[in-house]
Design a protein around this motif. Structure first.
Motif, mmCIF file in Angstrom:
data_model
loop_
_atom_site.group_PDB
_atom_site.id
_atom_site.type_symbol
_atom_site.label_atom_id
_atom_site.label_comp_id
_atom_site.label_asym_id
_atom_site.label_seq_id
_atom_site.Cartn_x
_atom_site.Cartn_y
_atom_site.Cartn_z
ATOM 1 N N MET A 9 0.823 -1.211 0.000
ATOM 2 C CA MET A 9 0.000 0.000 0.000
ATOM 3 C C MET A 9 0.860 1.265 0.000
ATOM 4 S SD MET A 9 -3.407 -0.607 2.345
ATOM 5 C CE MET A 9 -2.579 -0.950 3.886
ATOM 6 N N LYS A 10 2.104 1.124 0.493
ATOM 7 C CA LYS A 10 2.951 2.306 0.629
ATOM 8 C C LYS A 10 3.145 3.034 -0.707
ATOM 9 C CE LYS A 10 5.590 5.150 2.848
ATOM 10 N NZ LYS A 10 5.007 6.210 3.588
ATOM 11 N N ASN A 11 3.008 2.287 -1.810
ATOM 12 C CA ASN A 11 3.191 2.916 -3.128
ATOM 13 C C ASN A 11 1.959 3.695 -3.563
ATOM 14 O OD1 ASN A 11 5.654 1.718 -3.165
ATOM 15 N ND2 ASN A 11 4.917 -0.121 -4.223
ATOM 16 N N LYS A 12 0.851 3.467 -2.854
ATOM 17 C CA LYS A 12 -0.399 4.106 -3.294
ATOM 18 C C LYS A 12 -0.429 5.574 -2.867
ATOM 19 C CE LYS A 12 -5.434 3.833 -2.961
ATOM 20 N NZ LYS A 12 -5.785 4.128 -4.319
ATOM 21 N N ASP A 13 -0.808 6.437 -3.817
ATOM 22 C CA ASP A 13 -0.947 7.867 -3.506
ATOM 23 C C ASP A 13 -2.317 8.124 -2.884
ATOM 24 O OD1 ASP A 13 1.517 8.373 -4.566
ATOM 25 O OD2 ASP A 13 0.757 8.877 -6.565
ATOM 26 N N LEU A 14 -2.338 8.980 -1.909
ATOM 27 C CA LEU A 14 -3.597 9.306 -1.237
ATOM 28 C C LEU A 14 -3.619 10.804 -0.949
ATOM 29 C CD1 LEU A 14 -6.211 8.139 0.217
ATOM 30 C CD2 LEU A 14 -4.850 8.252 2.322
ATOM 31 N N LYS A 15 -4.705 11.437 -1.336
ATOM 32 C CA LYS A 15 -4.857 12.870 -1.036
ATOM 33 C C LYS A 15 -5.732 13.018 0.205
ATOM 34 C CE LYS A 15 -5.520 17.390 -2.789
ATOM 35 N NZ LYS A 15 -5.378 18.279 -3.899
ATOM 36 N N ILE A 16 -5.275 13.823 1.143
ATOM 37 C CA ILE A 16 -6.068 14.105 2.350
ATOM 38 C C ILE A 16 -6.513 15.572 2.313
ATOM 39 C CG2 ILE A 16 -6.052 14.307 4.868
ATOM 40 C CD1 ILE A 16 -4.064 12.031 5.010
ATOM 41 N N TYR A 17 -7.824 15.766 2.368
ATOM 42 C CA TYR A 17 -8.369 17.114 2.543
ATOM 43 C C TYR A 17 -8.614 17.297 4.045
ATOM 44 C CZ TYR A 17 -9.225 17.370 -2.491
ATOM 45 O OH TYR A 17 -9.075 17.397 -3.862
ATOM 46 N N LEU A 18 -7.932 18.263 4.630
ATOM 47 C CA LEU A 18 -8.009 18.476 6.068
ATOM 48 C C LEU A 18 -8.855 19.727 6.334
ATOM 49 C CD1 LEU A 18 -6.947 17.441 8.800
ATOM 50 C CD2 LEU A 18 -4.871 18.786 8.418
ATOM 51 N N ALA A 19 -9.991 19.524 6.997
ATOM 52 C CA ALA A 19 -10.926 20.636 7.221
ATOM 53 C C ALA A 19 -10.399 21.589 8.293
ATOM 54 C CB ALA A 19 -12.285 20.084 7.648
ATOM 55 N N ALA A 20 -10.566 22.869 8.067
ATOM 56 C CA ALA A 20 -10.224 23.881 9.071
ATOM 57 C C ALA A 20 -11.270 24.999 9.014
ATOM 58 C CB ALA A 20 -8.829 24.454 8.810
ATOM 59 N N PRO A 21 -11.744 25.462 10.169
ATOM 60 C CA PRO A 21 -11.319 25.043 11.500
ATOM 61 C C PRO A 21 -11.857 23.659 11.866
ATOM 62 C CG PRO A 21 -13.018 26.738 11.635
ATOM 63 C CD PRO A 21 -12.730 26.543 10.197
ATOM 64 N N ARG A 22 -11.171 23.040 12.838
ATOM 65 C CA ARG A 22 -11.577 21.736 13.365
ATOM 66 C C ARG A 22 -11.177 21.721 14.843
ATOM 67 N NH1 ARG A 22 -7.091 21.348 10.406
ATOM 68 N NH2 ARG A 22 -5.196 20.779 11.541
ATOM 69 N N GLY A 23 -11.620 20.698 15.554
ATOM 70 C CA GLY A 23 -11.140 20.496 16.923
ATOM 71 C C GLY A 23 -11.611 21.536 17.920
ATOM 72 N N PHE A 24 -10.795 21.723 18.964
ATOM 73 C CA PHE A 24 -11.198 22.513 20.130
ATOM 74 C C PHE A 24 -11.813 23.861 19.779
ATOM 75 C CE2 PHE A 24 -8.175 20.725 23.652
ATOM 76 C CZ PHE A 24 -8.892 19.548 23.639
ATOM 77 N N CYS A 25 -12.929 24.166 20.454
ATOM 78 C CA CYS A 25 -13.537 25.494 20.367
ATOM 79 C C CYS A 25 -13.173 26.257 21.637
ATOM 80 C CB CYS A 25 -15.052 25.357 20.244
ATOM 81 S SG CYS A 25 -15.767 24.477 21.666
ATOM 82 N N ALA A 26 -13.551 27.524 21.691
ATOM 83 C CA ALA A 26 -13.183 28.367 22.838
ATOM 84 C C ALA A 26 -13.810 27.866 24.144
ATOM 85 C CB ALA A 26 -13.610 29.812 22.569
ATOM 86 N N GLY A 27 -15.027 27.326 24.065
ATOM 87 C CA GLY A 27 -15.707 26.832 25.270
ATOM 88 C C GLY A 27 -15.003 25.611 25.851
ATOM 89 N N VAL A 28 -14.513 24.741 24.967
ATOM 90 C CA VAL A 28 -13.781 23.545 25.401
ATOM 91 C C VAL A 28 -12.431 23.951 25.987
ATOM 92 C CG1 VAL A 28 -12.555 21.497 24.521
ATOM 93 C CG2 VAL A 28 -14.951 21.893 23.905
ATOM 94 N N ASP A 29 -11.718 24.820 25.280
ATOM 95 C CA ASP A 29 -10.429 25.333 25.791
ATOM 96 C C ASP A 29 -10.590 25.884 27.206
ATOM 97 O OD1 ASP A 29 -8.308 24.926 24.069
ATOM 98 O OD2 ASP A 29 -8.838 26.603 22.772
ATOM 99 N N ARG A 30 -11.631 26.700 27.374
ATOM 100 C CA ARG A 30 -11.867 27.349 28.670
ATOM 101 C C ARG A 30 -12.165 26.309 29.749
ATOM 102 N NH1 ARG A 30 -16.739 28.906 31.141
ATOM 103 N NH2 ARG A 30 -16.588 30.708 32.549
ATOM 104 N N ALA A 31 -12.997 25.321 29.425
ATOM 105 C CA ALA A 31 -13.384 24.308 30.420
ATOM 106 C C ALA A 31 -12.171 23.504 30.894
ATOM 107 C CB ALA A 31 -14.442 23.378 29.822
ATOM 108 N N ILE A 32 -11.312 23.111 29.952
ATOM 109 C CA ILE A 32 -10.111 22.344 30.306
ATOM 110 C C ILE A 32 -9.177 23.201 31.161
ATOM 111 C CG2 ILE A 32 -8.040 21.216 29.358
ATOM 112 C CD1 ILE A 32 -9.836 20.505 26.884
ATOM 113 N N GLU A 33 -9.059 24.470 30.773
ATOM 114 C CA GLU A 33 -8.218 25.421 31.523
ATOM 115 C C GLU A 33 -8.735 25.589 32.954
ATOM 116 O OE1 GLU A 33 -4.865 27.913 31.663
ATOM 117 O OE2 GLU A 33 -5.469 26.317 30.291
ATOM 118 N N ILE A 34 -10.063 25.620 33.103
ATOM 119 C CA ILE A 34 -10.672 25.762 34.429
ATOM 120 C C ILE A 34 -10.283 24.575 35.329
ATOM 121 C CG2 ILE A 34 -12.902 25.609 35.651
ATOM 122 C CD1 ILE A 34 -14.024 27.567 33.541
#
Length: 314
Positions: A1-26
Protein backbone atom coordinates in the motif's frame (compact mmCIF):
# COMPACT_ATOMS: atom_id res chain seq x y z
CA UNK A 1 0.00 0.00 0.00
CA UNK A 2 2.95 2.31 0.63
CA UNK A 3 3.19 2.92 -3.13
CA UNK A 4 -0.40 4.11 -3.29
CA UNK A 5 -0.95 7.87 -3.51
CA UNK A 6 -3.60 9.31 -1.24
CA UNK A 7 -4.86 12.87 -1.04
CA UNK A 8 -6.07 14.10 2.35
CA UNK A 9 -8.37 17.11 2.54
CA UNK A 10 -8.01 18.48 6.07
CA UNK A 11 -10.93 20.64 7.22
CA UNK A 12 -10.22 23.88 9.07
CA UNK A 13 -11.32 25.04 11.50
CA UNK A 14 -11.58 21.74 13.37
CA UNK A 15 -11.14 20.50 16.92
CA UNK A 16 -11.20 22.51 20.13
CA UNK A 17 -13.54 25.49 20.37
CA UNK A 18 -13.18 28.37 22.84
CA UNK A 19 -15.71 26.83 25.27
CA UNK A 20 -13.78 23.54 25.40
CA UNK A 21 -10.43 25.33 25.79
CA UNK A 22 -11.87 27.35 28.67
CA UNK A 23 -13.38 24.31 30.42
CA UNK A 24 -10.11 22.34 30.31
CA UNK A 25 -8.22 25.42 31.52
CA UNK A 26 -10.67 25.76 34.43
CA UNK A 27 -9.93 22.18 35.57
CA UNK A 28 -6.15 22.71 35.33
CA UNK A 29 -6.24 26.07 37.13
CA UNK A 30 -8.54 24.65 39.84
CA UNK A 31 -6.05 21.83 40.52
CA UNK A 32 -3.23 24.42 40.66
CA UNK A 33 -5.18 26.58 43.09
CA UNK A 34 -6.89 24.01 45.34
CA UNK A 35 -4.55 21.02 44.93
CA UNK A 36 -5.89 17.59 44.07
CA UNK A 37 -8.31 16.02 43.98
CA UNK A 38 -10.77 18.35 42.31
CA UNK A 39 -14.12 16.82 41.40
CA UNK A 40 -15.79 17.31 38.02
CA UNK A 41 -19.51 16.64 37.59
CA UNK A 42 -19.94 14.79 34.27
CA UNK A 43 -17.17 14.62 31.65
CA UNK A 44 -15.79 18.17 31.43
CA UNK A 45 -16.00 17.81 27.63
CA UNK A 46 -17.02 14.74 25.66
CA UNK A 47 -13.61 13.28 24.92
CA UNK A 48 -11.97 10.28 26.58
CA UNK A 49 -8.42 11.43 25.80
CA UNK A 50 -9.04 14.78 27.53
CA UNK A 51 -10.75 13.16 30.53
CA UNK A 52 -7.95 10.59 31.01
CA UNK A 53 -5.27 13.31 30.90
CA UNK A 54 -7.12 15.38 33.51
CA UNK A 55 -7.51 12.31 35.74
CA UNK A 56 -3.72 11.94 35.70
CA UNK A 57 -3.23 15.41 37.21
CA UNK A 58 -5.87 15.04 39.93
CA UNK A 59 -9.41 15.37 38.55
CA UNK A 60 -12.04 12.88 39.72
CA UNK A 61 -15.13 12.58 37.51
CA UNK A 62 -18.58 11.89 38.98
CA UNK A 63 -22.08 12.00 37.57
CA UNK A 64 -23.77 13.37 40.71
CA UNK A 65 -22.64 15.41 43.71
CA UNK A 66 -23.84 12.61 46.02
CA UNK A 67 -20.91 10.46 44.76
CA UNK A 68 -18.37 12.93 46.18
CA UNK A 69 -16.99 11.52 49.45
CA UNK A 70 -15.05 14.58 50.59
CA UNK A 71 -17.41 17.55 50.42
CA UNK A 72 -14.60 19.95 51.42
CA UNK A 73 -13.10 19.55 47.94
CA UNK A 74 -14.23 21.83 45.08
CA UNK A 75 -16.43 20.59 42.23
CA UNK A 76 -16.49 21.84 38.64
CA UNK A 77 -19.59 21.78 36.45
CA UNK A 78 -18.97 20.65 32.86
CA UNK A 79 -18.98 22.82 29.72
CA UNK A 80 -22.44 21.46 28.80
CA UNK A 81 -24.15 23.32 31.65
CA UNK A 82 -26.27 22.06 34.53
CA UNK A 83 -29.87 22.43 35.72
CA UNK A 84 -30.45 25.11 38.39
CA UNK A 85 -30.91 22.46 41.08
CA UNK A 86 -27.23 21.42 40.85
CA UNK A 87 -25.61 24.68 42.08
CA UNK A 88 -28.36 24.82 44.73
CA UNK A 89 -27.44 21.30 45.86
CA UNK A 90 -23.76 22.33 46.03
CA UNK A 91 -24.69 25.37 48.15
CA UNK A 92 -26.80 23.20 50.48
CA UNK A 93 -23.80 20.87 50.89
CA UNK A 94 -21.60 23.95 51.50
CA UNK A 95 -19.39 22.86 48.60
CA UNK A 96 -17.14 25.24 46.67
CA UNK A 97 -18.13 25.01 43.00
CA UNK A 98 -16.71 26.41 39.77
CA UNK A 99 -18.99 26.64 36.75
CA UNK A 100 -17.26 25.73 33.46
CA UNK A 101 -20.46 26.05 31.40
CA UNK A 102 -19.61 27.37 27.94
CA UNK A 103 -20.63 31.07 27.76
CA UNK A 104 -22.62 30.32 24.59
CA UNK A 105 -24.64 27.69 26.48
CA UNK A 106 -25.11 30.16 29.37
CA UNK A 107 -26.51 32.61 26.79
CA UNK A 108 -29.22 30.05 25.88
CA UNK A 109 -29.94 29.53 29.61
CA UNK A 110 -30.49 33.28 30.07
CA UNK A 111 -32.69 33.44 26.96
CA UNK A 112 -34.87 30.63 28.33
CA UNK A 113 -35.15 32.34 31.74
CA UNK A 114 -36.04 35.71 30.23
CA UNK A 115 -38.63 34.19 27.90
CA UNK A 116 -40.15 32.28 30.80
CA UNK A 117 -40.36 35.45 32.91
CA UNK A 118 -42.07 37.20 29.96
CA UNK A 119 -44.74 34.47 29.91
CA UNK A 120 -43.63 32.48 26.85
CA UNK A 121 -44.05 28.75 26.45
CA UNK A 122 -40.68 27.58 25.09
CA UNK A 123 -39.70 24.88 22.62
CA UNK A 124 -36.12 23.63 22.89
CA UNK A 125 -34.79 22.11 19.67
CA UNK A 126 -32.28 19.46 20.73
CA UNK A 127 -31.50 15.83 21.53
CA UNK A 128 -33.17 14.11 24.46
CA UNK A 129 -30.92 13.32 27.45
CA UNK A 130 -27.95 15.26 26.08
CA UNK A 131 -26.46 17.03 29.14
CA UNK A 132 -26.80 20.43 27.47
CA UNK A 133 -30.52 19.84 26.92
CA UNK A 134 -30.97 18.61 30.51
CA UNK A 135 -29.18 21.76 31.71
CA UNK A 136 -31.23 24.18 29.60
CA UNK A 137 -34.56 22.57 30.48
CA UNK A 138 -33.53 22.70 34.13
CA UNK A 139 -33.28 26.51 34.14
CA UNK A 140 -37.03 27.03 34.31
CA UNK A 141 -40.05 25.29 35.87
CA UNK A 142 -41.09 21.94 34.44
CA UNK A 143 -43.90 22.19 31.90
CA UNK A 144 -42.86 25.64 30.65
CA UNK A 145 -40.32 24.24 28.18
CA UNK A 146 -40.68 21.23 25.90
CA UNK A 147 -38.22 19.36 23.72
CA UNK A 148 -38.58 19.21 19.94
CA UNK A 149 -36.27 16.70 18.23
CA UNK A 150 -37.81 16.29 14.76
CA UNK A 151 -40.25 17.81 12.28
CA UNK A 152 -42.71 15.06 13.31
CA UNK A 153 -42.56 16.40 16.87
CA UNK A 154 -43.63 19.81 15.54
CA UNK A 155 -46.66 18.24 13.87
CA UNK A 156 -47.62 16.58 17.17
CA UNK A 157 -47.56 19.83 19.18
CA UNK A 158 -50.99 20.60 20.57
CA UNK A 159 -51.05 23.97 22.28
CA UNK A 160 -53.68 26.74 22.66
CA UNK A 161 -53.35 29.34 19.90
CA UNK A 162 -53.48 32.23 22.39
CA UNK A 163 -50.24 31.10 24.10
CA UNK A 164 -47.11 33.20 23.61
CA UNK A 165 -44.54 30.87 22.01
CA UNK A 166 -40.77 31.02 21.53
CA UNK A 167 -37.93 28.63 20.73
CA UNK A 168 -34.27 28.17 21.63
CA UNK A 169 -31.83 25.51 20.42
CA UNK A 170 -29.03 23.30 21.65
CA UNK A 171 -25.71 24.84 20.55
CA UNK A 172 -24.24 21.74 18.84
CA UNK A 173 -26.94 20.78 16.33
CA UNK A 174 -26.81 20.28 12.58
CA UNK A 175 -27.36 23.74 11.07
CA UNK A 176 -29.39 22.31 8.16
CA UNK A 177 -31.59 19.94 10.20
CA UNK A 178 -32.31 22.68 12.73
CA UNK A 179 -33.31 25.07 9.94
CA UNK A 180 -35.92 22.54 8.74
CA UNK A 181 -37.37 22.20 12.25
CA UNK A 182 -37.41 25.99 12.72
CA UNK A 183 -39.19 26.38 9.36
CA UNK A 184 -41.80 23.83 10.47
CA UNK A 185 -42.32 25.68 13.79
CA UNK A 186 -42.69 29.04 12.01
CA UNK A 187 -45.15 27.56 9.53
CA UNK A 188 -47.31 26.08 12.28
CA UNK A 189 -46.94 29.08 14.64
CA UNK A 190 -46.32 32.21 12.52
CA UNK A 191 -46.12 34.41 15.66
CA UNK A 192 -43.40 32.31 17.34
CA UNK A 193 -40.50 34.35 18.75
CA UNK A 194 -37.03 33.35 17.65
CA UNK A 195 -33.69 34.13 19.30
CA UNK A 196 -32.21 37.54 18.37
CA UNK A 197 -29.00 35.74 17.46
CA UNK A 198 -28.76 32.11 16.40
CA UNK A 199 -28.15 29.71 19.30
CA UNK A 200 -26.05 27.19 17.35
CA UNK A 201 -22.52 28.16 18.29
CA UNK A 202 -19.95 29.67 15.93
CA UNK A 203 -17.66 26.63 16.24
CA UNK A 204 -20.39 24.13 15.33
CA UNK A 205 -21.40 26.27 12.33
CA UNK A 206 -17.80 26.75 11.14
CA UNK A 207 -16.85 23.07 11.47
CA UNK A 208 -19.95 21.98 9.57
CA UNK A 209 -19.29 24.55 6.81
CA UNK A 210 -15.67 23.35 6.46
CA UNK A 211 -16.81 19.72 6.13
CA UNK A 212 -19.42 20.71 3.52
CA UNK A 213 -16.75 22.47 1.49
CA UNK A 214 -14.67 19.31 0.99
CA UNK A 215 -16.98 16.32 1.51
CA UNK A 216 -18.00 15.87 -2.13
CA UNK A 217 -14.32 15.64 -3.20
CA UNK A 218 -13.67 12.71 -0.83
CA UNK A 219 -14.17 8.98 -1.31
CA UNK A 220 -14.38 8.67 2.49
CA UNK A 221 -14.69 11.17 5.32
CA UNK A 222 -13.41 10.69 8.87
CA UNK A 223 -14.41 12.71 11.92
CA UNK A 224 -12.20 12.34 14.98
CA UNK A 225 -14.38 12.59 18.08
CA UNK A 226 -16.23 10.74 20.83
CA UNK A 227 -19.37 8.67 20.44
CA UNK A 228 -21.18 10.81 23.01
CA UNK A 229 -20.12 14.08 21.33
CA UNK A 230 -23.15 15.66 19.67
CA UNK A 231 -21.15 18.02 17.47
CA UNK A 232 -18.85 15.18 16.25
CA UNK A 233 -21.81 12.98 15.28
CA UNK A 234 -23.38 15.92 13.44
CA UNK A 235 -20.16 16.36 11.39
CA UNK A 236 -20.45 12.75 10.19
CA UNK A 237 -24.06 13.41 9.12
CA UNK A 238 -23.05 16.67 7.39
CA UNK A 239 -20.34 14.87 5.37
CA UNK A 240 -22.90 12.27 4.29
CA UNK A 241 -25.44 14.86 3.21
CA UNK A 242 -22.79 16.99 1.46
CA UNK A 243 -22.02 14.22 -1.01
CA UNK A 244 -19.44 11.89 0.55
CA UNK A 245 -20.46 8.26 0.01
CA UNK A 246 -18.97 6.99 3.24
CA UNK A 247 -18.41 8.89 6.49
CA UNK A 248 -17.23 7.46 9.78
CA UNK A 249 -16.65 8.58 13.37
CA UNK A 250 -13.19 7.66 14.66
CA UNK A 251 -13.46 7.35 18.45
CA UNK A 252 -11.12 6.13 21.20
CA UNK A 253 -11.71 2.42 20.46
CA UNK A 254 -11.48 2.78 16.66
CA UNK A 255 -8.54 1.40 14.75
CA UNK A 256 -7.43 3.22 11.58
CA UNK A 257 -9.44 1.51 8.77
CA UNK A 258 -6.47 1.09 6.42
CA UNK A 259 -8.20 -1.55 4.31
CA UNK A 260 -11.08 0.82 3.50
CA UNK A 261 -8.69 3.73 2.93
CA UNK A 262 -6.69 1.63 0.45
CA UNK A 263 -9.73 1.69 -1.86
CA UNK A 264 -9.75 5.53 -1.85
CA UNK A 265 -7.94 8.15 -3.89
CA UNK A 266 -8.90 10.96 -1.53
CA UNK A 267 -10.22 11.19 2.01
CA UNK A 268 -11.43 14.04 4.22
CA UNK A 269 -10.62 14.56 7.89
CA UNK A 270 -12.11 16.84 10.53
CA UNK A 271 -12.55 16.67 14.30
CA UNK A 272 -15.26 17.55 16.78
CA UNK A 273 -15.03 20.60 19.04
CA UNK A 274 -13.94 18.47 22.02
CA UNK A 275 -11.26 16.44 20.18
CA UNK A 276 -7.61 17.50 20.71
CA UNK A 277 -5.47 18.09 17.61
CA UNK A 278 -3.00 15.37 18.73
CA UNK A 279 -5.66 12.75 17.87
CA UNK A 280 -5.94 14.14 14.32
CA UNK A 281 -2.18 14.14 13.89
CA UNK A 282 -1.86 10.56 15.25
CA UNK A 283 -4.51 9.43 12.76
CA UNK A 284 -2.67 11.11 9.88
CA UNK A 285 0.71 9.66 10.99
CA UNK A 286 -0.77 6.16 10.92
CA UNK A 287 -2.01 6.75 7.37
CA UNK A 288 1.40 8.17 6.33
CA UNK A 289 3.05 4.91 7.41
CA UNK A 290 1.00 3.10 4.78
CA UNK A 291 0.43 5.54 1.90
CA UNK A 292 2.15 8.30 -0.05
CA UNK A 293 0.18 11.18 1.37
CA UNK A 294 -0.48 14.67 0.02
CA UNK A 295 -2.29 16.93 2.52
CA UNK A 296 -4.35 19.94 1.53
CA UNK A 297 -5.73 21.97 4.41
CA UNK A 298 -8.92 23.79 3.42
CA UNK A 299 -9.60 26.67 5.81
CA UNK A 300 -12.88 28.51 5.44
CA UNK A 301 -12.47 31.01 8.29
CA UNK A 302 -9.94 31.99 10.96
CA UNK A 303 -11.28 31.58 14.49
CA UNK A 304 -10.00 33.97 17.14
CA UNK A 305 -12.68 33.59 19.83
CA UNK A 306 -11.49 33.20 23.43
CA UNK A 307 -13.42 33.05 26.70
CA UNK A 308 -11.96 34.14 30.04
CA UNK A 309 -11.79 31.74 32.97
CA UNK A 310 -13.55 32.81 36.20
CA UNK A 311 -11.60 35.53 38.02
CA UNK A 312 -11.30 33.53 41.24
CA UNK A 313 -8.95 31.07 39.50
CA UNK A 314 -6.40 33.69 38.45
Amino acid sequence: MKNKDLKIYLAAPRGFCAGVDRAIEIVKKSINKFGSPVYVRHEIVHNKHVVENLKKIGAIFVEELSEIKDKTRPVIFSAHGVPKKVPKEAQDLKMEYIDATCPLVSKVHREAENLNKAGFHIFLIGHENHPEVVGTMGQIPEGSIELVETIDDVEDIDIPSNKKLAFVTQTTLSVDDTKDIIDALKKKFPQIKEPNKEDICYATTNRQAAVKKIASKCDMFFVIGSRNSSNSKRLVEVADKAGCNYSELIHSESSVPLEKISKCNSIGISSGASAPEILVQNFIEKIKENFNVEIQEVEIVKENVTFKVPGKLN
